[in-house]
Design an enzyme around this catalytic site. Structure first.
Site, PDB file in Angstrom:
ATOM      1  N   LYS A  48      36.023  44.270  46.712  1.00  0.00           N
ATOM      2  CA  LYS A  48      37.034  45.213  46.245  1.00  0.00           C
ATOM      3  C   LYS A  48      37.143  46.457  47.116  1.00  0.00           C
ATOM      4  O   LYS A  48      38.110  47.213  47.007  1.00  0.00           O
ATOM      5  CB  LYS A  48      36.739  45.613  44.798  1.00  0.00           C
ATOM      6  N   SER A 280      30.184  35.505  40.195  1.00  0.00           N
ATOM      7  CA  SER A 280      31.442  35.010  40.757  1.00  0.00           C
ATOM      8  C   SER A 280      31.238  34.453  42.158  1.00  0.00           C
ATOM      9  O   SER A 280      31.845  33.448  42.536  1.00  0.00           O
ATOM     10  CB  SER A 280      32.505  36.117  40.774  1.00  0.00           C
TER      11      SER A 280
END
Length: 314
Positions: A48, A280
């Site tokens: 991110k 993830s």
């Protein structure tokens, strides 16, 4: 002796992007190879960071964000950590709203960068398992704060720079790192920026590259299945809804992963590869192996994926 030349970056913003690509030949011995992009090595600790830098720099360039103006966002933690780094370096006070169900380690990291973290009670999730309703509740609070404090509200789900960051960064980097020898690309989908931007670039280079979205079992909205388990372990992904930036023409298939599989492969990556990553990332690696075994790519092909964040955030 040849003269030495200096090689350094001007601050932490220069550490975002151009991450290493790691061959994961111990957790998958073949046929075919899986490669993981080490996004967890960035200053905010996750993929991110790319979107955070692109969004803030884009807003400043476009005149939407004034010098010194406060920035506010809703986050599951990773995007907030990336924004915390960028805002600290560019002189913007930063406020992040986050569900109480997200990892406390993420809030701790943001606070270390000087972020004001506002925790929002969960609606229907539980600790470590955040639902779409929980995210919506945190988003409402973020928008209220932005209005009250005349702050710039960051909506990563709808911001074009979230996709551009990967279309101009992650995708080209992967293509260059493997000299275009890519048969498949897999990635979990949360806001959708990583998958859409990366897949869009790769498809322009070779339409035959198989791009697969990774979804938790029971929350396979992209596969158009009923959402029966919105409270899964893969924080920051699969909120049981299709993200606004989604382009269905880029997804060749959806690959599902259970919580138990994500836990198992997280342990395997740590013990066999020396890579301590989040759930993830582990789901991505397993999905890459599943793609190689599916018959959708050459048995001896190469599949690339994203090692989204560090396991220290859980």
């Amino acid at each position: 002796m040849e003269p030495r030349t200096n090689s350094f970056t001007q601050g932490a913003l220069g550490l975002i992007g151009h991450t290493a690509l790691v061959a994961l030949d111990r957790v998958h011995t073949g046929p075919g190879r899986v490669f993981g992009k080490a996004e967890f090595l960035q200053p905010g600790g996750s993929v991110k960071d790319r979107a955070a830098r692109a969004i803030i720099q884009g807003a400043r360039t476009d005149g939407c964000l004034r010098p010194g103006q406060t920035v506010v966002t809703m986050t599951s933690g990773n995007f907030g950590a990336g924004l915390a780094v960028v805002c600290a370096l560019l002189g913007h006070p930063f406020i992040a709203t986050m569900s109480t169900g997200n990892s406390p380690e993420r809030a701790k990291m943001m606070r270390a960068f000087g972020t004001e973290v506002v925790l929002v009670p969960q609606v229907d999730g539980s600790q470590g398992r955040v639902t779409g309703a929980d995210i919506s509740a945190a988003d409402v609070v973020a928008r209220q704060i932005a209005k009250e404090r005349d702050a710039f509200y960051v909506d990563q789900f709808n911001d074009k720079y979230s996709v551009i960051a990967h279309q101009q960064g992650t995708g080209p980097e992967l293509w260059e790192q493997l000299d275009g020898k890519i048969d498949g690309f897999v990635a979990c989908v949360g806001s959708g920026g990583t998958f859409v931007g990366t897949a869009r670039f790769l498809k322009t280079q070779a339409r035959a590259i198989v791009c697969a979205a990774v979804e938790p079992v029971g929350a396979e909205a992209l596969a158009e299945k009923s959402v029966t388990k919105p409270d899964h372990l893969l924080q920051g992904t699969s909120y049981g809804r299709v993200p606004p930036c989604w382009d269905p023409t880029l997804m060749d298939l959806s690959i599902s992963v259970t919580d138990e599989e994500a836990q198992e492969w997280r342990d395997r990556l740590a013990k066999l590869e020396g890579l301590y990553v989040g759930f993830s990332a582990a789901a991505n690696v397993l999905a890459a192996v599943k793609l190689l075994k599916s018959g959708r790519v050459r048995p001896d092909g190469s599949v690339v994926t994203i090692l989204c964040d560090t396991g220290l955030k859980y």
